[in-house]
Design a protein around this motif. Sequence first.
Motif, mmCIF file in Angstrom:
data_model
loop_
_atom_site.group_PDB
_atom_site.id
_atom_site.type_symbol
_atom_site.label_atom_id
_atom_site.label_comp_id
_atom_site.label_asym_id
_atom_site.label_seq_id
_atom_site.Cartn_x
_atom_site.Cartn_y
_atom_site.Cartn_z
ATOM 1 N N PHE A 91 73.486 49.453 24.025
ATOM 2 C CA PHE A 91 72.982 48.713 22.874
ATOM 3 C C PHE A 91 71.781 47.873 23.283
ATOM 4 O O PHE A 91 71.819 47.148 24.276
ATOM 5 N N GLY A 92 70.732 47.941 22.484
ATOM 6 C CA GLY A 92 69.542 47.151 22.732
ATOM 7 C C GLY A 92 69.545 45.863 21.929
ATOM 8 O O GLY A 92 70.039 45.821 20.797
ATOM 9 N N PHE A 93 68.972 44.817 22.523
ATOM 10 C CA PHE A 93 68.825 43.526 21.831
ATOM 11 C C PHE A 93 67.373 43.081 21.927
ATOM 12 O O PHE A 93 66.769 43.090 22.998
ATOM 13 N N ILE A 94 66.819 42.675 20.785
ATOM 14 C CA ILE A 94 65.470 42.114 20.707
ATOM 15 C C ILE A 94 65.566 40.823 19.908
ATOM 16 O O ILE A 94 65.977 40.837 18.744
ATOM 17 N N GLY A 95 65.212 39.700 20.511
ATOM 18 C CA GLY A 95 65.307 38.441 19.785
ATOM 19 C C GLY A 95 64.649 37.303 20.526
ATOM 20 O O GLY A 95 64.318 37.417 21.709
ATOM 21 N N PRO A 96 64.449 36.168 19.839
ATOM 22 C CA PRO A 96 63.801 35.014 20.462
ATOM 23 C C PRO A 96 64.770 34.239 21.364
ATOM 24 O O PRO A 96 65.668 33.552 20.880
ATOM 25 N N LEU A 97 64.569 34.357 22.652
ATOM 26 C CA LEU A 97 65.387 33.609 23.623
ATOM 27 C C LEU A 97 64.636 32.386 24.121
ATOM 28 O O LEU A 97 65.205 31.536 24.808
ATOM 29 N N THR A 98 63.349 32.312 23.774
ATOM 30 C CA THR A 98 62.517 31.132 24.037
ATOM 31 C C THR A 98 61.721 30.851 22.777
ATOM 32 O O THR A 98 61.577 31.706 21.907
ATOM 33 N N GLY A 99 61.197 29.640 22.664
ATOM 34 C CA GLY A 99 60.391 29.297 21.494
ATOM 35 C C GLY A 99 61.188 28.641 20.383
ATOM 36 O O GLY A 99 62.387 28.344 20.540
ATOM 37 N N ASP A 100 60.543 28.436 19.237
ATOM 38 C CA ASP A 100 61.130 27.666 18.139
ATOM 39 C C ASP A 100 62.400 28.282 17.561
ATOM 40 O O ASP A 100 63.271 27.573 17.065
ATOM 41 N N ALA A 101 62.498 29.597 17.575
ATOM 42 C CA ALA A 101 63.660 30.259 16.971
ATOM 43 C C ALA A 101 64.715 30.647 17.997
ATOM 44 O O ALA A 101 65.610 31.430 17.706
ATOM 45 N N SER A 102 64.639 30.061 19.184
ATOM 46 C CA SER A 102 65.534 30.470 20.269
ATOM 47 C C SER A 102 67.005 30.157 19.984
ATOM 48 O O SER A 102 67.893 30.819 20.521
ATOM 49 N N GLN A 103 67.253 29.156 19.144
ATOM 50 C CA GLN A 103 68.644 28.838 18.804
ATOM 51 C C GLN A 103 69.311 30.048 18.144
ATOM 52 O O GLN A 103 70.472 30.356 18.413
ATOM 53 N N TYR A 104 68.545 30.734 17.280
ATOM 54 C CA TYR A 104 69.058 31.945 16.648
ATOM 55 C C TYR A 104 69.269 33.055 17.670
ATOM 56 O O TYR A 104 70.332 33.669 17.756
ATOM 57 N N GLY A 105 68.222 33.330 18.437
ATOM 58 C CA GLY A 105 68.282 34.449 19.373
ATOM 59 C C GLY A 105 69.370 34.308 20.405
ATOM 60 O O GLY A 105 70.095 35.270 20.704
ATOM 61 N N THR A 106 69.517 33.097 20.940
ATOM 62 C CA THR A 106 70.539 32.857 21.956
ATOM 63 C C THR A 106 71.941 33.049 21.387
ATOM 64 O O THR A 106 72.802 33.676 22.016
ATOM 65 N N ALA A 107 72.167 32.530 20.184
ATOM 66 C CA ALA A 107 73.487 32.663 19.559
ATOM 67 C C ALA A 107 73.822 34.124 19.275
ATOM 68 O O ALA A 107 74.955 34.568 19.489
ATOM 69 N N VAL A 108 72.831 34.882 18.802
ATOM 70 C CA VAL A 108 73.058 36.300 18.496
ATOM 71 C C VAL A 108 73.350 37.084 19.777
ATOM 72 O O VAL A 108 74.263 37.911 19.819
ATOM 73 N N LYS A 109 72.592 36.813 20.825
ATOM 74 C CA LYS A 109 72.821 37.503 22.101
ATOM 75 C C LYS A 109 74.200 37.145 22.664
ATOM 76 O O LYS A 109 74.912 38.000 23.193
ATOM 77 N N ASN A 110 74.580 35.877 22.552
ATOM 78 C CA ASN A 110 75.916 35.455 23.003
ATOM 79 C C ASN A 110 77.005 36.250 22.284
ATOM 80 O O ASN A 110 77.966 36.718 22.902
ATOM 81 N N ALA A 111 76.847 36.371 20.959
ATOM 82 C CA ALA A 111 77.853 37.074 20.160
ATOM 83 C C ALA A 111 77.901 38.553 20.518
ATOM 84 O O ALA A 111 78.981 39.157 20.545
ATOM 85 N N LEU A 112 76.747 39.139 20.792
ATOM 86 C CA LEU A 112 76.693 40.544 21.194
ATOM 87 C C LEU A 112 77.468 40.751 22.492
ATOM 88 O O LEU A 112 78.284 41.682 22.613
ATOM 89 N N GLU A 113 77.241 39.882 23.445
ATOM 90 C CA GLU A 113 77.934 39.996 24.729
ATOM 91 C C GLU A 113 79.444 39.792 24.565
ATOM 92 O O GLU A 113 80.249 40.505 25.177
ATOM 93 N N LEU A 114 79.814 38.832 23.708
ATOM 94 C CA LEU A 114 81.228 38.567 23.464
ATOM 95 C C LEU A 114 81.903 39.760 22.803
ATOM 96 O O LEU A 114 83.005 40.170 23.201
#
Length: 382
Positions: A34-57
């Motif tokens: 599964f591929g993930f593309i999202g903001p892990l840095t920058g203004d929208a990183s709160q979204y990207g980090t949470a989504v990536k966390n959920a994917l891993e979980l």
Amino acid sequence: MRFKKLCAFAAVAAMLVGCSSTNQTKTTVKNPIFGFIGPLTGDASQYGTAVKNALELAVEKYNKENGTKITIKAYDDKADATEAVNAYNKLVDDDNVTAVLSPVTTASCLAVANASKAKSTPILTPSGTGDNITIDSSTKKAYKNVFRICTNDSYAGTYLAKLCNTKFNFRKVAILYNKELDYSAGLDASFEKEAKNQNVNVVYSGAYNANTKDFSTFISKIKASGCDSVYLPDYYESVVTITKQLRDAGINVPLFGGDGWDGILGVKGVNAKNFENTYYVSGFNKDATSGPAKAFIDAYQKKYNTMPNMFAAMEYDAVTVMMKAINAAKSTDPDKINEQLAKITVTNDEAACGGFKYNEYHDPQKEMVTVTVKNGKYVTVS
């Protein structure tokens, strides 16, 4: 006897060949990437980090319960469309991903949807809400390979306009939106269209640029409009800035917005009191006391020691949905997976954000909840 032994041997050999073939097929399905593309840095990183966390979980849980070996390849796009396409190309050309469970932001989704058309890579975004993400502009029909877990902007904006009439009795609404952000402009357009049908009067509409920091000119006009509420269709960072300036200017009428608000209380330095008497719509009930939503919340909090946002919950569901399609397809062939995604049915017992079916544009048809803030915490409005 010799003939019988030869027959028996042949039968066993045939069974072994059959088992080998079956196992090979299962192994192929058991090892998607599964591929993930999202903001892990920058203004929208709160979204990207949470989504990536959920994917891993979700992948960790699915692997443990099903004996699979799903792996993840992730890239930071900084909420930039060009970066997102570059990441997509790496995922497909270098990492040989089975599907992309992202991007996170609307602009990135629009770019990746177009880039993925030729290769038909299954794209399942948890949070890309722009109406046109799933629609091929050349045909005006849905891309065969692009789907979402969240509702689209037209659905959310229309839903909010209806709430103004049926739930909140807002009759004179002032609007302030980001004209350079597809998400914000889309929510504004759908809201204003439906507001007319709901006898809700838009007394002021102001459009700001993405880099605006001082909203005093807009706020003066809002104050003079005689509004009974203010609609702010933007992401949480901007909403926190605007809300502070509205409250500092003495505008204490109710404020409301879309699912992009999810994350307001996580912004550094936010004054939660500013968000008393505010509302936003969400596809995820953070107050759930049972079922998949509660199970997800507990697992996420245990692993990451924080409350998940809506888009994290939707990414968690994305793993369930994608694996359901892959298993139905009995293959990692993209066309077969896309065919199964289009006709998938998700039940309330399977999803943290509720069951759904897709319409012809690959938008899920599902219920939404209304969220407010009380005593510094998110509270679902009954």
